[in-house]
Design a protein around this motif. Structure first.
Motif, mmCIF file in Angstrom:
data_model
loop_
_atom_site.group_PDB
_atom_site.id
_atom_site.type_symbol
_atom_site.label_atom_id
_atom_site.label_comp_id
_atom_site.label_asym_id
_atom_site.label_seq_id
_atom_site.Cartn_x
_atom_site.Cartn_y
_atom_site.Cartn_z
ATOM 1 N N SER A 67 0.836 -1.190 0.000
ATOM 2 C CA SER A 67 0.000 0.000 0.000
ATOM 3 C C SER A 67 0.873 1.243 0.000
ATOM 4 C CB SER A 67 -0.909 0.025 1.229
ATOM 5 O OG SER A 67 -1.647 1.226 1.237
ATOM 6 N N VAL A 68 0.621 2.124 -0.947
ATOM 7 C CA VAL A 68 1.356 3.386 -1.013
ATOM 8 C C VAL A 68 0.447 4.562 -0.670
ATOM 9 C CG1 VAL A 68 3.031 2.495 -2.671
ATOM 10 C CG2 VAL A 68 0.985 3.655 -3.504
ATOM 11 N N LEU A 69 -0.777 4.247 -0.273
ATOM 12 C CA LEU A 69 -1.735 5.297 0.064
ATOM 13 C C LEU A 69 -1.271 6.076 1.290
ATOM 14 C CD1 LEU A 69 -5.066 3.337 -0.405
ATOM 15 C CD2 LEU A 69 -4.030 4.971 -1.975
ATOM 16 N N GLY A 70 -1.315 7.379 1.195
ATOM 17 C CA GLY A 70 -0.989 8.227 2.329
ATOM 18 C C GLY A 70 0.489 8.295 2.668
ATOM 19 N N ARG A 71 1.341 7.783 1.804
ATOM 20 C CA ARG A 71 2.780 7.794 2.070
ATOM 21 C C ARG A 71 3.466 8.699 1.059
ATOM 22 N NH1 ARG A 71 4.819 1.925 2.574
ATOM 23 N NH2 ARG A 71 6.567 3.026 3.493
ATOM 24 N N ASP A 72 4.378 9.517 1.528
ATOM 25 C CA ASP A 72 5.112 10.437 0.652
ATOM 26 C C ASP A 72 6.448 9.868 0.204
ATOM 27 O OD1 ASP A 72 3.114 12.398 0.845
ATOM 28 O OD2 ASP A 72 3.974 13.163 2.709
ATOM 29 N N TYR A 73 6.990 8.932 0.971
ATOM 30 C CA TYR A 73 8.289 8.321 0.668
ATOM 31 C C TYR A 73 8.109 6.818 0.566
ATOM 32 C CZ TYR A 73 10.080 12.876 1.827
ATOM 33 O OH TYR A 73 10.322 14.228 1.832
ATOM 34 N N LEU A 74 8.735 6.223 -0.456
ATOM 35 C CA LEU A 74 8.525 4.813 -0.751
ATOM 36 C C LEU A 74 9.845 4.064 -0.865
ATOM 37 C CD1 LEU A 74 5.994 5.411 -3.668
ATOM 38 C CD2 LEU A 74 5.439 4.975 -1.275
ATOM 39 N N LYS A 75 9.850 2.811 -0.424
ATOM 40 C CA LYS A 75 10.991 1.937 -0.663
ATOM 41 C C LYS A 75 10.983 1.570 -2.144
ATOM 42 C CE LYS A 75 9.571 -0.630 2.802
ATOM 43 N NZ LYS A 75 9.403 -1.795 3.659
ATOM 44 N N ALA A 76 12.089 1.027 -2.643
ATOM 45 C CA ALA A 76 12.228 0.741 -4.079
ATOM 46 C C ALA A 76 11.095 -0.141 -4.599
ATOM 47 C CB ALA A 76 13.584 0.115 -4.368
ATOM 48 N N GLU A 77 10.753 -1.188 -3.878
ATOM 49 C CA GLU A 77 9.691 -2.088 -4.325
ATOM 50 C C GLU A 77 8.346 -1.362 -4.387
ATOM 51 O OE1 GLU A 77 7.774 -6.439 -3.202
ATOM 52 O OE2 GLU A 77 9.312 -5.573 -1.910
ATOM 53 N N GLU A 78 8.074 -0.521 -3.399
ATOM 54 C CA GLU A 78 6.832 0.252 -3.381
ATOM 55 C C GLU A 78 6.827 1.288 -4.500
ATOM 56 O OE1 GLU A 78 6.174 0.115 1.446
ATOM 57 O OE2 GLU A 78 7.480 1.634 0.569
ATOM 58 N N ALA A 79 7.977 1.901 -4.736
ATOM 59 C CA ALA A 79 8.098 2.890 -5.807
ATOM 60 C C ALA A 79 7.824 2.252 -7.166
ATOM 61 C CB ALA A 79 9.478 3.530 -5.779
ATOM 62 N N ALA A 80 8.309 1.039 -7.348
ATOM 63 C CA ALA A 80 8.065 0.319 -8.602
ATOM 64 C C ALA A 80 6.573 0.042 -8.785
ATOM 65 C CB ALA A 80 8.855 -0.985 -8.610
ATOM 66 N N VAL A 81 5.904 -0.363 -7.717
ATOM 67 C CA VAL A 81 4.453 -0.604 -7.778
ATOM 68 C C VAL A 81 3.743 0.686 -8.153
ATOM 69 C CG1 VAL A 81 2.405 -1.141 -6.377
ATOM 70 C CG2 VAL A 81 4.465 -2.555 -6.197
ATOM 71 N N TYR A 82 4.112 1.782 -7.527
ATOM 72 C CA TYR A 82 3.487 3.081 -7.813
ATOM 73 C C TYR A 82 3.701 3.485 -9.277
ATOM 74 C CZ TYR A 82 2.072 7.940 -7.238
ATOM 75 O OH TYR A 82 1.445 9.146 -7.366
ATOM 76 N N ALA A 83 4.892 3.178 -9.814
ATOM 77 C CA ALA A 83 5.213 3.534 -11.198
ATOM 78 C C ALA A 83 4.684 2.503 -12.197
ATOM 79 C CB ALA A 83 6.727 3.671 -11.351
ATOM 80 N N CYS A 84 4.079 1.424 -11.706
ATOM 81 C CA CYS A 84 3.500 0.372 -12.558
ATOM 82 C C CYS A 84 4.545 -0.373 -13.381
ATOM 83 C CB CYS A 84 2.414 0.934 -13.477
ATOM 84 S SG CYS A 84 1.084 1.750 -12.596
ATOM 85 N N VAL A 85 5.721 -0.584 -12.796
ATOM 86 C CA VAL A 85 6.780 -1.347 -13.454
ATOM 87 C C VAL A 85 7.334 -2.365 -12.459
ATOM 88 C CG1 VAL A 85 7.407 0.526 -15.034
ATOM 89 C CG2 VAL A 85 8.583 0.328 -12.846
ATOM 90 N N SER A 86 8.140 -3.290 -12.952
ATOM 91 C CA SER A 86 8.756 -4.270 -12.064
ATOM 92 C C SER A 86 9.853 -3.604 -11.231
ATOM 93 C CB SER A 86 9.363 -5.418 -12.872
ATOM 94 O OG SER A 86 10.467 -4.955 -13.624
ATOM 95 N N SER A 87 10.226 -4.243 -10.147
ATOM 96 C CA SER A 87 11.289 -3.708 -9.291
ATOM 97 C C SER A 87 12.603 -3.589 -10.061
ATOM 98 C CB SER A 87 11.499 -4.594 -8.064
ATOM 99 O OG SER A 87 10.376 -4.551 -7.246
ATOM 100 N N SER A 88 12.915 -4.601 -10.870
ATOM 101 C CA SER A 88 14.167 -4.560 -11.632
ATOM 102 C C SER A 88 14.148 -3.447 -12.678
ATOM 103 C CB SER A 88 14.456 -5.914 -12.285
ATOM 104 O OG SER A 88 13.410 -6.266 -13.169
ATOM 105 N N GLN A 89 13.009 -3.254 -13.326
ATOM 106 C CA GLN A 89 12.881 -2.166 -14.311
ATOM 107 C C GLN A 89 13.030 -0.808 -13.619
ATOM 108 O OE1 GLN A 89 12.643 -2.340 -17.546
ATOM 109 N NE2 GLN A 89 11.592 -0.555 -18.289
ATOM 110 N N PHE A 90 12.424 -0.659 -12.453
ATOM 111 C CA PHE A 90 12.509 0.607 -11.727
ATOM 112 C C PHE A 90 13.951 0.914 -11.348
ATOM 113 C CE2 PHE A 90 12.454 3.316 -8.001
ATOM 114 C CZ PHE A 90 11.634 4.349 -8.425
ATOM 115 N N ARG A 91 14.649 -0.074 -10.784
ATOM 116 C CA ARG A 91 16.039 0.141 -10.381
ATOM 117 C C ARG A 91 16.930 0.466 -11.577
ATOM 118 N NH1 ARG A 91 14.699 -4.184 -7.037
ATOM 119 N NH2 ARG A 91 15.664 -5.649 -8.480
#
Length: 64
Positions: free
Chosen positions: A7-31
Motif C-alpha cells: 500500500s502506497v496510500l498516504g505515504r510520501d516516501y517509498l521503498k524501491a519495491e513500493e516505488a516500482a508498484v506506484y510507477a506500474c513497473v517491475s522492481s528490476s525495471q525501476f532500479r
C-alpha cells in the motif's frame, strides 16, 4: 506462491519495491531506469527511499 499487498496510500516516501508498484513497473525495471527519468533515492536512516512526487512528475513528463 505468496503475494504481498503493498500500500502506497498516504505515504510520501517509498521503498524501491513500493516505488516500482506506484510507477506500474517491475522492481528490476525501476532500479534500472529510475535515474534515466530523474528519480533519485534519498538516504534516510540507512535506507534508500524515493519521493512519490518525483515518480509522479516523471510519469507526467514522459507524456509530453
Amino acid at each position: 506462491m505468496t503475494r504481498r499487498i503493498l500500500s502506497v496510500l498516504g505515504r510520501d516516501y517509498l521503498k524501491a519495491e513500493e516505488a516500482a508498484v506506484y510507477a506500474c513497473v517491475s522492481s528490476s525495471q525501476f532500479r534500472a531506469k529510475a535515474k534515466e527519468y530523474g528519480i533519485y533515492p534519498i538516504q534516510f536512516m540507512g535506507k534508500k527511499v524515493y519521493r512519490k512526487v518525483d515518480i509522479q512528475a516523471a510519469i507526467e513528463a514522459s507524456q509530453e
